[in-house]
Design a protein around this motif. Structure first.
Motif, PDB file in Angstrom:
ATOM      1  N   TYR A  78       0.794  -1.224   0.000  1.00  0.00           N
ATOM      2  CA  TYR A  78       0.000   0.000   0.000  1.00  0.00           C
ATOM      3  C   TYR A  78       0.832   1.281   0.000  1.00  0.00           C
ATOM      4  CZ  TYR A  78      -3.525  -3.371   1.372  1.00  0.00           C
ATOM      5  OH  TYR A  78      -4.342  -4.460   1.415  1.00  0.00           O
ATOM      6  N   GLY A  79       2.118   1.172   0.175  1.00  0.00           N
ATOM      7  CA  GLY A  79       2.969   2.353   0.275  1.00  0.00           C
ATOM      8  C   GLY A  79       3.165   2.761   1.723  1.00  0.00           C
ATOM      9  N   PRO A  80       4.255   3.441   2.004  1.00  0.00           N
ATOM     10  CA  PRO A  80       4.559   3.838   3.390  1.00  0.00           C
ATOM     11  C   PRO A  80       3.762   5.066   3.834  1.00  0.00           C
ATOM     12  CG  PRO A  80       6.329   4.513   1.930  1.00  0.00           C
ATOM     13  CD  PRO A  80       5.335   3.773   1.087  1.00  0.00           C
ATOM     14  N   GLU A  81       2.619   4.833   4.402  1.00  0.00           N
ATOM     15  CA  GLU A  81       1.776   5.908   4.927  1.00  0.00           C
ATOM     16  C   GLU A  81       2.400   6.478   6.203  1.00  0.00           C
ATOM     17  OE1 GLU A  81      -1.903   3.955   5.706  1.00  0.00           O
ATOM     18  OE2 GLU A  81      -2.358   3.621   3.593  1.00  0.00           O
ATOM     19  N   PRO A  82       2.026   7.682   6.602  1.00  0.00           N
ATOM     20  CA  PRO A  82       2.579   8.275   7.828  1.00  0.00           C
ATOM     21  C   PRO A  82       2.366   7.396   9.072  1.00  0.00           C
ATOM     22  CG  PRO A  82       1.448   9.946   6.560  1.00  0.00           C
ATOM     23  CD  PRO A  82       1.188   8.638   5.872  1.00  0.00           C
ATOM     24  N   ARG A  83       1.201   6.770   9.168  1.00  0.00           N
ATOM     25  CA  ARG A  83       0.927   5.903  10.319  1.00  0.00           C
ATOM     26  C   ARG A  83       1.906   4.722  10.328  1.00  0.00           C
ATOM     27  NH1 ARG A  83      -1.865   1.331  10.390  1.00  0.00           N
ATOM     28  NH2 ARG A  83      -2.677   1.679   8.308  1.00  0.00           N
ATOM     29  N   MET A  84       2.178   4.184   9.151  1.00  0.00           N
ATOM     30  CA  MET A  84       3.114   3.057   9.037  1.00  0.00           C
ATOM     31  C   MET A  84       4.543   3.504   9.327  1.00  0.00           C
ATOM     32  SD  MET A  84       1.738   1.029   5.729  1.00  0.00           S
ATOM     33  CE  MET A  84       0.217   0.115   5.726  1.00  0.00           C
ATOM     34  N   GLU A  85       4.889   4.709   8.885  1.00  0.00           N
ATOM     35  CA  GLU A  85       6.226   5.249   9.165  1.00  0.00           C
ATOM     36  C   GLU A  85       6.440   5.387  10.675  1.00  0.00           C
ATOM     37  OE1 GLU A  85       8.918   5.833   7.486  1.00  0.00           O
ATOM     38  OE2 GLU A  85       8.337   6.083   5.410  1.00  0.00           O
ATOM     39  N   THR A 139      14.063   5.208   7.523  1.00  0.00           N
ATOM     40  CA  THR A 139      12.618   5.324   7.339  1.00  0.00           C
ATOM     41  C   THR A 139      12.118   4.110   6.569  1.00  0.00           C
ATOM     42  OG1 THR A 139      12.768   6.502   5.236  1.00  0.00           O
ATOM     43  CG2 THR A 139      12.741   7.858   7.244  1.00  0.00           C
ATOM     44  N   LEU A 140      10.848   3.901   6.662  1.00  0.00           N
ATOM     45  CA  LEU A 140      10.197   2.814   5.936  1.00  0.00           C
ATOM     46  C   LEU A 140      10.287   3.057   4.431  1.00  0.00           C
ATOM     47  CD1 LEU A 140       8.527   0.234   6.128  1.00  0.00           C
ATOM     48  CD2 LEU A 140       6.507   1.648   6.467  1.00  0.00           C
ATOM     49  N   ASP A 141      10.094   4.297   4.026  1.00  0.00           N
ATOM     50  CA  ASP A 141      10.194   4.656   2.614  1.00  0.00           C
ATOM     51  C   ASP A 141      11.591   4.341   2.078  1.00  0.00           C
ATOM     52  OD1 ASP A 141       9.175   5.876   0.169  1.00  0.00           O
ATOM     53  OD2 ASP A 141      10.518   7.556   0.643  1.00  0.00           O
ATOM     54  N   GLU A 142      12.599   4.682   2.849  1.00  0.00           N
ATOM     55  CA  GLU A 142      13.992   4.409   2.449  1.00  0.00           C
ATOM     56  C   GLU A 142      14.233   2.906   2.315  1.00  0.00           C
ATOM     57  OE1 GLU A 142      18.198   4.797   4.745  1.00  0.00           O
ATOM     58  OE2 GLU A 142      16.945   6.612   4.765  1.00  0.00           O
ATOM     59  N   LEU A 143      13.696   2.126   3.230  1.00  0.00           N
ATOM     60  CA  LEU A 143      13.857   0.675   3.178  1.00  0.00           C
ATOM     61  C   LEU A 143      13.212   0.108   1.922  1.00  0.00           C
ATOM     62  CD1 LEU A 143      14.186  -1.874   5.717  1.00  0.00           C
ATOM     63  CD2 LEU A 143      12.091  -2.185   4.426  1.00  0.00           C
ATOM     64  N   LEU A 144      12.004   0.555   1.617  1.00  0.00           N
ATOM     65  CA  LEU A 144      11.278   0.043   0.455  1.00  0.00           C
ATOM     66  C   LEU A 144      11.925   0.480  -0.857  1.00  0.00           C
ATOM     67  CD1 LEU A 144       7.606   0.489   1.690  1.00  0.00           C
ATOM     68  CD2 LEU A 144       8.939  -1.622   1.568  1.00  0.00           C
ATOM     69  N   ARG A 145      12.404   1.723  -0.928  1.00  0.00           N
ATOM     70  CA  ARG A 145      13.065   2.202  -2.145  1.00  0.00           C
ATOM     71  C   ARG A 145      14.367   1.456  -2.410  1.00  0.00           C
ATOM     72  NH1 ARG A 145      14.781   7.260  -1.556  1.00  0.00           N
ATOM     73  NH2 ARG A 145      13.875   7.631   0.467  1.00  0.00           N
ATOM     74  N   GLY A 146      15.067   1.058  -1.365  1.00  0.00           N
ATOM     75  CA  GLY A 146      16.345   0.362  -1.526  1.00  0.00           C
ATOM     76  C   GLY A 146      16.224  -1.150  -1.552  1.00  0.00           C
ATOM     77  N   ASP A 147      15.010  -1.656  -1.623  1.00  0.00           N
ATOM     78  CA  ASP A 147      14.772  -3.096  -1.524  1.00  0.00           C
ATOM     79  C   ASP A 147      15.366  -3.882  -2.683  1.00  0.00           C
ATOM     80  OD1 ASP A 147      13.703  -5.640  -0.933  1.00  0.00           O
ATOM     81  OD2 ASP A 147      11.903  -5.165  -2.086  1.00  0.00           O
ATOM     82  N   GLY A 148      15.075  -3.519  -3.888  1.00  0.00           N
ATOM     83  CA  GLY A 148      15.597  -4.237  -5.040  1.00  0.00           C
ATOM     84  C   GLY A 148      15.000  -5.621  -5.233  1.00  0.00           C
TER      85      GLY A 148
END
Length: 174
Positions: A78-85, A139-148
């Motif tokens: 679903y994407g990294p929402e603020p609540r998830m972050e 951040t969660l966003d950083e983790l997901l962007r760097g997942d590969g």
């Protein structure tokens, strides 16, 4: 009379008792340090965790770990929402504080993959293991962007490591 049987009759100078007395604080300090060292060593032997303690430690870790995994899967979908972050930040902080206690045990059962590090190095120049790579990003966003595309594989391998360690503890407890 031979020299071996003679008694020293030279008078004790006033300096020797003063030197002996002046060394008392140093002697007490050494005795105190030896005493505290022996107490610490005996405490560490007394505080060896039992199998039941290790199981309780693993249960607490596993609960947080599964919450983290669920959060990672949901945010990947679903994407990294603020609540998830916010939840990721909370779980990351807990993992960073507590993972070192259980790390030697779960890593022993972990299949190693070179992709776990994602090119990251910790402060000592070592690559993180698969567990650390799940909570290593700021951040969660950083983790997901760097997942590969390796996130699911890391999750599966870390879960398997936790399960193997849990099985090991169950066998020891039996």
């Amino acid at each position: 009379m031979s020299e071996q049987n003679t008694i020293n009759t030279t008078p004790v100078s006033a300096g020797k008792p003063l030197m002996w007395a002046s060394n008392l604080p140093h002697r007490f300090q050494i005795a105190y340090l030896n005493w505290t060292k022996s107490r610490t060593e005996s405490k560490s032997q007394d505080q060896q965790l039992t199998i039941r303690d290790r199981q309780a430690e693993l249960i607490e870790f596993y609960s947080r770990f599964e919450t983290l995994v669920e959060l990672l899967c949901d945010s990947a979908q679903y994407g990294p929402e603020p609540r998830m972050e916010a939840k990721y930040a909370e779980l990351r902080q807990w993992m960073q504080r507590n993972y070192s206690e259980i790390r030697p045990y779960v890593v022993a059962y972990l299949e190693v993959d070179l992709d776990d590090s994602n090119g990251q190095l910790d402060q000592y120049g070592a690559a993180p293991d698969a567990f650390e790579s799940l909570f290593g990003a700021n951040t969660l966003d950083e983790l997901l962007r760097g997942d590969g595309g390796t996130l699911i594989g890391r999750i599966m391998r870390t879960r398997e490591a936790v399960n193997r360690y849990a099985e090991h503890l169950r066998r020891l407890a039996a």
